[in-house]
Design an enzyme around this catalytic site. Structure first.
Site, PDB file in Angstrom:
ATOM      1  N   HIS A 257       1.171  -1.046   0.287  1.00 45.58           N
ATOM      2  CA  HIS A 257       0.002  -0.142  -0.093  1.00 45.58           C
ATOM      3  C   HIS A 257       1.118   0.940   0.118  1.00 45.58           C
ATOM      4  O   HIS A 257       2.095   1.255   0.640  1.00 45.58           O
ATOM      5  CB  HIS A 257      -0.740   0.020   1.095  1.00 45.58           C
ATOM      6  N   ASP A 308      -8.342  -5.315  -0.635  1.00 42.13           N
ATOM      7  CA  ASP A 308      -7.648  -5.855  -1.979  1.00 42.13           C
ATOM      8  C   ASP A 308      -8.459  -7.730  -1.663  1.00 42.13           C
ATOM      9  O   ASP A 308      -8.806  -8.471  -2.623  1.00 42.13           O
ATOM     10  CB  ASP A 308      -7.543  -5.117  -2.874  1.00 42.13           C
TER      11      ASP A 308
HETATM   12  C1  ACO Z   1      -7.789  -0.170  -2.860  1.00 43.86           C
HETATM   13  C2  ACO Z   1      -6.305  -0.138  -3.801  1.00 43.86           C
HETATM   14  O1  ACO Z   1      -6.131   0.329  -4.433  1.00 43.86           O
HETATM   15  S1  ACO Z   1      -4.970  -1.365  -2.575  1.00 43.86           S
HETATM   16  C3  ACO Z   1      -4.138  -1.475  -3.889  1.00 43.86           C
HETATM   17  C4  ACO Z   1      -4.402  -2.598  -4.963  1.00 43.86           C
HETATM   18  N1  ACO Z   1      -3.336  -2.607  -5.662  1.00 43.86           N
HETATM   19  C5  ACO Z   1      -2.711  -4.420  -5.481  1.00 43.86           C
HETATM   20  O2  ACO Z   1      -2.748  -5.350  -4.307  1.00 43.86           O
HETATM   21  C6  ACO Z   1      -1.298  -4.021  -6.762  1.00 43.86           C
HETATM   22  C7  ACO Z   1      -0.500  -4.663  -5.791  1.00 43.86           C
HETATM   23  N2  ACO Z   1       0.324  -3.456  -4.887  1.00 43.86           N
HETATM   24  C8  ACO Z   1       1.084  -2.565  -5.913  1.00 43.86           C
HETATM   25  O3  ACO Z   1       1.330  -2.781  -7.353  1.00 43.86           O
HETATM   26  C9  ACO Z   1       2.122  -1.495  -4.642  1.00 43.86           C
HETATM   27  O4  ACO Z   1       1.919  -1.847  -3.359  1.00 43.86           O
HETATM   28  C10 ACO Z   1       0.902  -0.621  -4.669  1.00 43.86           C
HETATM   29  C11 ACO Z   1       0.825  -0.163  -6.212  1.00 43.86           C
HETATM   30  C12 ACO Z   1      -0.072  -0.667  -4.107  1.00 43.86           C
HETATM   31  C13 ACO Z   1       1.842   0.810  -3.932  1.00 43.86           C
HETATM   32  O5  ACO Z   1       2.893   0.754  -4.626  1.00 43.86           O
HETATM   33  P1  ACO Z   1       3.441   1.975  -4.196  1.00 43.86           P
HETATM   34  O6  ACO Z   1       3.920   2.333  -3.005  1.00 43.86           O
HETATM   35  O7  ACO Z   1       3.988   2.702  -5.068  1.00 43.86           O
HETATM   36  O8  ACO Z   1       5.221   0.763  -4.239  1.00 43.86           O
HETATM   37  P2  ACO Z   1       6.513   0.226  -5.331  1.00 43.86           P
HETATM   38  O9  ACO Z   1       4.747  -0.491  -6.619  1.00 43.86           O
HETATM   39  O10 ACO Z   1       7.159   1.382  -5.183  1.00 43.86           O
HETATM   40  O11 ACO Z   1       7.038  -0.837  -4.660  1.00 43.86           O
HETATM   41  C14 ACO Z   1       7.722  -1.113  -3.431  1.00 43.86           C
HETATM   42  C15 ACO Z   1       8.588  -2.134  -3.606  1.00 43.86           C
HETATM   43  O12 ACO Z   1       7.439  -3.280  -2.980  1.00 43.86           O
HETATM   44  C16 ACO Z   1       7.207  -4.262  -3.472  1.00 43.86           C
HETATM   45  N3  ACO Z   1       6.274  -4.223  -3.969  1.00 43.86           N
HETATM   46  C17 ACO Z   1       5.181  -3.823  -3.834  1.00 43.86           C
HETATM   47  N4  ACO Z   1       3.717  -3.726  -3.743  1.00 43.86           N
HETATM   48  C18 ACO Z   1       3.359  -5.319  -4.031  1.00 43.86           C
HETATM   49  C19 ACO Z   1       3.536  -6.229  -3.965  1.00 43.86           C
HETATM   50  N5  ACO Z   1       2.429  -6.769  -3.890  1.00 43.86           N
HETATM   51  N6  ACO Z   1       3.922  -7.738  -4.369  1.00 43.86           N
HETATM   52  C20 ACO Z   1       5.450  -7.738  -4.562  1.00 43.86           C
HETATM   53  N7  ACO Z   1       5.973  -6.462  -4.021  1.00 43.86           N
HETATM   54  C21 ACO Z   1       5.761  -5.743  -3.918  1.00 43.86           C
HETATM   55  C22 ACO Z   1       8.040  -3.876  -5.154  1.00 43.86           C
HETATM   56  O13 ACO Z   1       8.400  -4.512  -6.418  1.00 43.86           O
HETATM   57  C23 ACO Z   1       8.663  -2.192  -4.940  1.00 43.86           C
HETATM   58  O14 ACO Z   1      10.470  -3.111  -4.140  1.00 43.86           O
HETATM   59  P3  ACO Z   1      11.523  -3.262  -4.760  1.00 43.86           P
HETATM   60  O15 ACO Z   1      11.706  -1.332  -4.955  1.00 43.86           O
HETATM   61  O16 ACO Z   1      12.593  -4.138  -5.235  1.00 43.86           O
HETATM   62  O17 ACO Z   1      11.762  -2.155  -6.645  1.00 43.86           O
HETATM   63  O1  OAA Z   2      -5.411   4.491  -0.616  1.00 41.83           O
HETATM   64  C1  OAA Z   2      -5.205   4.201  -1.676  1.00 41.83           C
HETATM   65  O2  OAA Z   2      -4.206   4.501  -2.655  1.00 41.83           O
HETATM   66  C2  OAA Z   2      -6.167   2.789  -2.122  1.00 41.83           C
HETATM   67  C3  OAA Z   2      -6.976   2.283  -1.090  1.00 41.83           C
HETATM   68  O3  OAA Z   2      -6.722   1.444  -0.434  1.00 41.83           O
HETATM   69  C4  OAA Z   2      -8.369   2.433  -0.929  1.00 41.83           C
HETATM   70  O4  OAA Z   2      -8.446   3.788  -2.368  1.00 41.83           O
HETATM   71  O5  OAA Z   2      -9.178   2.577  -0.932  1.00 41.83           O
END
Ligand code: ACO
Ligand code: OAA
Length: 372
Positions: A257, A308
């Protein structure tokens, strides 16, 4: 210019709707744990829109307005029938249908606060009907009209199947709606605010927000989680599957997150529901797989599950098609988007950041016939 990639940590507005402070989520100061255990989704809608919990009379009035506005214009239902049904994702259908709804709302471009509130009621009321109607039309089934005597959670499940849902299903669905209703300045809410900050209309704001929610890094992750569980197929395959993905530096959907560091406070409520419902429906393996995956991802990457992750097995246990999971997120989140849109209008300023240009320097125009 200093660039903050993904605007991480950038504070872009003030808001009195929801807050995330030290990994605690509140709606208007009410802890999400308290609301998840006790509140109806309709009470939460009122809370987000009015910044206070409703009295019984205020809640009755909102319920009445929602019930009176839940039916769709027949043109929208007919429009669904024109879509290339087997190729359309329900989020695409929802995005298109909300935009279309705007064409049938005579007040769509009326900008006064009362008219905007009336549009909020109409949109919130119609979102569950849009999703369930599309879900039926694409299967060649007759749409089921909303019932005035059911709340949003029960009505959604009823309109999907034609059967009155069990109390446990209503409880789980209501809880999911409460938990997804708002989340500070997440990507889709920010999108909605950017859109209406140009003084565009409510329908445009919600249409834009649906587009942003659809992506798998945001709301689309719940469907992606279910796809992953389905692909894994059995508990004994889960560990090797996840370890291989992590070794290949692939993301595991439903984890991580941008804001929470210790964990998403909403996930634990859905985890409890997932355990209960997967047992009841005779599919405990989805819960068992999920906890096993959680153990590995948390242990290896220190990434806790987000909202999620367990919502996927909850919705699956309710017998809901997997590609409807993200539209359900939208049925709930539209309440938050609308609250933010109304708040944006109240104190508006165009949202227009800058970009640090990294392209070539000044170039001289060369006529096309002289170019190499
Ligand atoms: C309601 C919502 O929107 S909740 C979020 C729903 N999205 C997901 O579940 C998708 C999976 N999760 C992700 O893609 C990310 O955790 C996000 C987009 C939610 C947040 O991303 P950010 O804060 O931008 O983190 P970012 O994507 O830059 O990741 C940072 C590091 O953690 C790792 N990481 C983050 N999430 C994950 C994951 N779900 N699985 C494995 N590695 C992860 C990345 O690969 C990255 O590693 P690195 O630094 O070695 O390259
Ligand atoms: O806040 C965020 O970046 C994503 C999330 O968890 C939501 O929208 O519920």
């Amino acid at each position: 210019m200093t660039v903050t990639r993904g605007l991480e940590g950038v504070v872009a507005t003030t808001s009195s709707i929801s807050s995330i402070i030290d990994d605690t989520l509140t709606y208007v100061g009410y802890n999400i744990d308290d609301l998840a255990e006790n509140a109806s989704f309709e009470e939460v809608i009122y809370l987000l829109w009015h910044r206070k919990l409703p009295t019984k009379a205020q809640l009755d009035e909102l319920n009445k307005q929602l019930a009176e506005n839940a039916e769709l214009p027949k043109e929208v239902i007919e429009h669904f029938k024109l879509y290339p049904i087997d190729k359309v994702h329900p989020m695409g259908a929802l995005r298109t249908a909300v935009s279309l709804l705007g064409l049938y709302d005579e007040e769509a471009d009326l900008m006064d606060p009362e008219a905007n509130y009336r549009k909020a009621v109409r949109l919130q009321a119609k979102m569950p009907t849009l999703v369930t109607t599309f879900a039926r039309v694409r299967k060649g089934l007759e749409p089921i009209a909303p019932r005035k005597d059911l709340g949003i959670a029960a009505n959604f499940l009823y309109m999907l199947t034609g059967n009155e849902p069990e109390p446990i299903a209503i409880e789980a669905f209501n809880k999911a709606l409460v938990l997804h209703a708002d989340h500070e300045l997440n990507a889709s809410t920010f999108t909605a605010r950017v859109c209406v900050a140009t003084l565009s209309d409510v329908y445009s704001g919600i249409t834009s927000a649906i587009g942003a929610l659809k992506g798998p890094l945001h709301g689309g992750a719940n469907e992606a989680v279910m796809n992953m569980l389905t692909e894994i197929g059995s508990v004994d395959r889960a560990e090797s599957y996840v370890r291989e993905k992590l070794a290949n530096k692939e993301k595991i959907m439903g984890f991580g997150h941008r804001v929470y560091r210790q964990g998403d406070p909403r996930a634990k409520h859905l985890k409890v529901m997932s355990e209960k419902l997967t047992k009841l429906t005779g599919k405990p393996e989805y819960y068992e797989m999920s906890t096993l995956i959680e153990g590995i991802v948390t242990g290896e990457k220190n990434l806790p599950p987000n909202v999620d992750f367990y919502s996927a097995s909850v919705y699956d246990s309710l017998g809901i098609d997997h590609d409807l999971f993200t539209p359900i997120f939208a049925v709930s989140r539209v309440s938050g988007w609308l609250a933010h849109i109304l708040e944006q209008y109240e104190n508006n300023r165009l949202i227009r950041p800058r970009a640090d240009y990294t392209g070539p320097g000044m170039q001289k125009y060369v006529p096309v016939e002289l170019r190499d």
